[in-house]
Scaffold this active site. Structure first.
Site, PDB file in Angstrom:
ATOM      1  N   ALA A 127      52.996  46.269  67.269  1.00 34.71           N
ATOM      2  CA  ALA A 127      53.859  46.967  66.321  1.00 34.71           C
ATOM      3  C   ALA A 127      54.864  47.804  67.103  1.00 34.71           C
ATOM      4  O   ALA A 127      54.598  48.216  68.240  1.00 34.71           O
ATOM      5  CB  ALA A 127      53.016  47.858  65.418  1.00 34.71           C
TER       6      ALA A 127
ATOM      7  N   GLY B   6      49.228  44.423  67.509  1.00 35.18           N
ATOM      8  CA  GLY B   6      49.597  43.650  66.323  1.00 35.18           C
ATOM      9  C   GLY B   6      49.944  42.203  66.653  1.00 35.18           C
ATOM     10  O   GLY B   6      49.782  41.309  65.816  1.00 35.18           O
TER      11      GLY B   6
ATOM     12  N   GLU C 291      46.865  40.413  66.768  1.00 39.14           N
ATOM     13  CA  GLU C 291      46.370  40.308  65.385  1.00 39.14           C
ATOM     14  C   GLU C 291      47.065  39.171  64.629  1.00 39.14           C
ATOM     15  O   GLU C 291      46.450  38.514  63.801  1.00 39.14           O
ATOM     16  CB  GLU C 291      46.535  41.655  64.677  1.00 39.14           C
ATOM     17  CG  GLU C 291      45.568  42.702  65.268  1.00 39.14           C
ATOM     18  CD  GLU C 291      45.786  44.106  64.731  1.00 39.14           C
ATOM     19  OE1 GLU C 291      46.895  44.646  64.918  1.00 39.14           O
ATOM     20  OE2 GLU C 291      44.853  44.669  64.130  1.00 39.14           O
TER      21      GLU C 291
HETATM   22  C1  HXC Z   1      58.437  49.220  70.798  1.00 44.44           C
HETATM   23  C2  HXC Z   1      58.318  48.398  72.931  1.00 44.44           C
HETATM   24  C3  HXC Z   1      56.991  47.971  72.705  1.00 44.44           C
HETATM   25  C4  HXC Z   1      56.425  48.199  71.410  1.00 44.44           C
HETATM   26  C5  HXC Z   1      57.534  47.453  74.709  1.00 44.44           C
HETATM   27  N1  HXC Z   1      58.607  48.052  74.186  1.00 44.44           N
HETATM   28  N2  HXC Z   1      56.544  47.408  73.829  1.00 44.44           N
HETATM   29  N3  HXC Z   1      59.025  49.010  71.980  1.00 44.44           N
HETATM   30  N4  HXC Z   1      57.198  48.841  70.504  1.00 44.44           N
HETATM   31  N5  HXC Z   1      55.202  47.810  71.071  1.00 44.44           N
HETATM   32  C6  HXC Z   1      59.902  48.282  74.814  1.00 44.44           C
HETATM   33  C7  HXC Z   1      59.839  49.323  75.927  1.00 44.44           C
HETATM   34  O1  HXC Z   1      59.937  50.607  75.381  1.00 44.44           O
HETATM   35  C8  HXC Z   1      61.042  48.950  76.741  1.00 44.44           C
HETATM   36  O2  HXC Z   1      62.206  49.418  76.085  1.00 44.44           O
HETATM   37  C9  HXC Z   1      61.058  47.424  76.628  1.00 44.44           C
HETATM   38  O3  HXC Z   1      60.308  47.100  75.477  1.00 44.44           O
HETATM   39  C10 HXC Z   1      60.427  46.711  77.798  1.00 44.44           C
HETATM   40  O4  HXC Z   1      59.183  47.336  78.058  1.00 44.44           O
HETATM   41  P1  HXC Z   1      58.757  47.826  79.517  1.00 44.44           P
HETATM   42  O5  HXC Z   1      57.567  48.665  79.348  1.00 44.44           O
HETATM   43  O6  HXC Z   1      59.927  48.393  80.247  1.00 44.44           O
HETATM   44  O7  HXC Z   1      58.414  46.418  80.204  1.00 44.44           O
HETATM   45  P2  HXC Z   1      57.125  46.009  80.997  1.00 44.44           P
HETATM   46  O8  HXC Z   1      56.857  46.939  82.135  1.00 44.44           O
HETATM   47  O9  HXC Z   1      57.307  44.552  81.312  1.00 44.44           O
HETATM   48  O10 HXC Z   1      55.900  46.152  79.965  1.00 44.44           O
HETATM   49  C11 HXC Z   1      55.884  45.422  78.746  1.00 44.44           C
HETATM   50  C12 HXC Z   1      54.698  45.871  77.909  1.00 44.44           C
HETATM   51  C13 HXC Z   1      54.691  47.406  77.794  1.00 44.44           C
HETATM   52  C14 HXC Z   1      53.391  45.419  78.602  1.00 44.44           C
HETATM   53  C15 HXC Z   1      54.810  45.189  76.575  1.00 44.44           C
HETATM   54  O11 HXC Z   1      55.945  47.831  77.324  1.00 44.44           O
HETATM   55  C16 HXC Z   1      53.674  47.901  76.821  1.00 44.44           C
HETATM   56  O12 HXC Z   1      52.508  48.087  77.180  1.00 44.44           O
HETATM   57  N6  HXC Z   1      54.108  48.137  75.597  1.00 44.44           N
HETATM   58  C17 HXC Z   1      53.232  48.705  74.573  1.00 44.44           C
HETATM   59  C18 HXC Z   1      52.392  47.635  73.931  1.00 44.44           C
HETATM   60  C19 HXC Z   1      51.472  48.191  72.879  1.00 44.44           C
HETATM   61  O13 HXC Z   1      50.873  49.268  73.054  1.00 44.44           O
HETATM   62  N7  HXC Z   1      51.338  47.483  71.773  1.00 44.44           N
HETATM   63  C20 HXC Z   1      50.459  47.899  70.677  1.00 44.44           C
HETATM   64  C21 HXC Z   1      51.270  48.725  69.725  1.00 44.44           C
HETATM   65  S1  HXC Z   1      50.273  49.392  68.462  1.00 44.44           S
HETATM   66  P3  HXC Z   1      63.414  50.089  76.898  1.00 44.44           P
HETATM   67  O14 HXC Z   1      64.367  50.476  75.811  1.00 44.44           O
HETATM   68  O15 HXC Z   1      62.835  51.219  77.651  1.00 44.44           O
HETATM   69  O16 HXC Z   1      63.894  48.981  77.779  1.00 44.44           O
HETATM   70  C22 HXC Z   1      49.992  48.120  67.405  1.00 44.44           C
HETATM   71  C23 HXC Z   1      49.202  48.514  66.163  1.00 44.44           C
HETATM   72  C24 HXC Z   1      49.290  47.438  65.100  1.00 44.44           C
HETATM   73  O17 HXC Z   1      50.351  47.036  67.612  1.00 44.44           O
HETATM   74  C25 HXC Z   1      48.777  47.978  63.784  1.00 44.44           C
HETATM   75  C26 HXC Z   1      49.649  47.596  62.653  1.00 44.44           C
HETATM   76  C27 HXC Z   1      49.197  48.109  61.336  1.00 44.44           C
END
Ligand code: HXC
Length: 261
Positions: A67, A112, A115
């Site tokens: 998400a 997500g 999921e």
């Molecule tokens: C918004 C995101 C994002 C996310 C990455 N980005 N994941 N933006 N939501 N989930 C953005 C970063 O901010 C960054 O933006 C760009 O994408 C690239 O990410 P980087 O971190 O610079 O790249 P990298 O080092 O390759 O790492 C990629 C990544 C990491 C492994 C995906 O970003 C990461 O761990 N992201 C979080 C993933 C996460 O926690 N997902 C679960 C979310 S909670 P900029 O602008 O800085 O370039 C969820 C709950 C669902 O899903 C429930 C629903 C009801």
């Protein structure tokens, strides 16, 4: 296809629809993306010729990295409740879609994103794909069906290990624990999913649909109720042209000509 969709689209190739979630940089889910996924599945449901759907991510980096965290940060508890319920509803529509749905996980499948893959019937992973539930690192939990579907798919212990540590796993490990069914060479997840879909397309489409329904519904029933549901869905096939055609074709030593009725 609709011009109004910004992040999700599909192409149809020989009865297989490939749905692509394409929201750079990591195809993060927000309300609009989810509405578009729902809209695509609604449209595909009206297309009788579609026999299978593949869901994949745009770009080379991610399937779906979860998400949109920016969006999550702005939610009140009430809005979070609505968000979880709404996302669950969309993923349930994928799960209940009356044709086989295959996730072609071409990169990061986090939170997500994982999921979404879990809501699909079968998961094919690129050998470089990464799976994980990082929600607890954010002080969250998987709120789009992950706690329920992961435990059903890989067992309660593995689900707890993955969800409570938040640690990601590589594709090989995901295959080993039963989170994915097939691994594809790099860049070949959609091709591998397509070849799997083509196997299903050879079969009776209503039989496939009823078998999927029996498995899905049975997981939430007692064993006895599941057997009863299986019997109902089995018997319902005897009202179809395709069942008669399938059996007749076998006896006449020819390929069946299924027409989805
Ligand atoms: C918004 C995101 C994002 C996310 C990455 N980005 N994941 N933006 N939501 N989930 C953005 C970063 O901010 C960054 O933006 C760009 O994408 C690239 O990410 P980087 O971190 O610079 O790249 P990298 O080092 O390759 O790492 C990629 C990544 C990491 C492994 C995906 O970003 C990461 O761990 N992201 C979080 C993933 C996460 O926690 N997902 C679960 C979310 S909670 P900029 O602008 O800085 O370039 C969820 C709950 C669902 O899903 C429930 C629903 C009801």
């Amino acid at each position: 296809m609709s011009d109004a969709r910004q992040f999700v689209d599909f192409r149809i190739d020989d009865r297989v629809a490939v749905v692509k979630v394409d929201r750079p940089p990591v195809n993060a889910l927000n309300r609009q993306v989810e509405d578009e996924i729902e809209g695509v599945f609604k449209e595909l449901g009206t297309l009788n010729e579609i026999g299978a759907v593949i869901v994949t991510g745009g770009g080379a980096k991610a399937f779906i990295a979860g998400a949109d965290i920016k969006m999550i940060s702005e939610k009140s508890p009430k809005e979070a409740f609505e968000m979880s319920a709404a996302t669950q509803r969309v993923l349930s529509k994928i799960e209940k879609f009356d044709r086989v749905v295959i996730a072609a996980v071409n990169g990061l499948a986090l939170g997500g994103g994982c999921e979404v893959a879990l809501a699909c019937d079968i998961r094919v992973a690129d050998e470089s794909a990464i799976f994980g539930f990082p929600e607890v690192s954010l002080g969250l939990l998987p709120g789009a069906g992950g706690t329920q579907r992961l435990a059903r798919l890989v067992g309660i212990g593995k689900a707890k290990e993955l969800i409570l540590t938040g640690d990601p796993i590589i594709a090989d490990e995901a295959k080993r624990i039963g989170l994915v069914e097939r691994i594809a060479p790099k860049g070949e997840a959609v091709a591998e999913a397509t070849s799997l879909a083509k196997r299903v397309l050879l079969r009776g489409p209503i039989a496939v649909s009823n078998a999927k329904k029996a498995i899905n519904e049975g997981t939430d029933m007692t064993f006895e109720d599941g057997l009863r549901r299986e019997t109902e869905l089995f018997a319902a096939l005897f009202e179809t042209h395709d069942m008669k055609e399938g059996v007749r074709a076998f006896l006449e030593k020819r390929k069946p000509d299924f027409v989805r009725r």
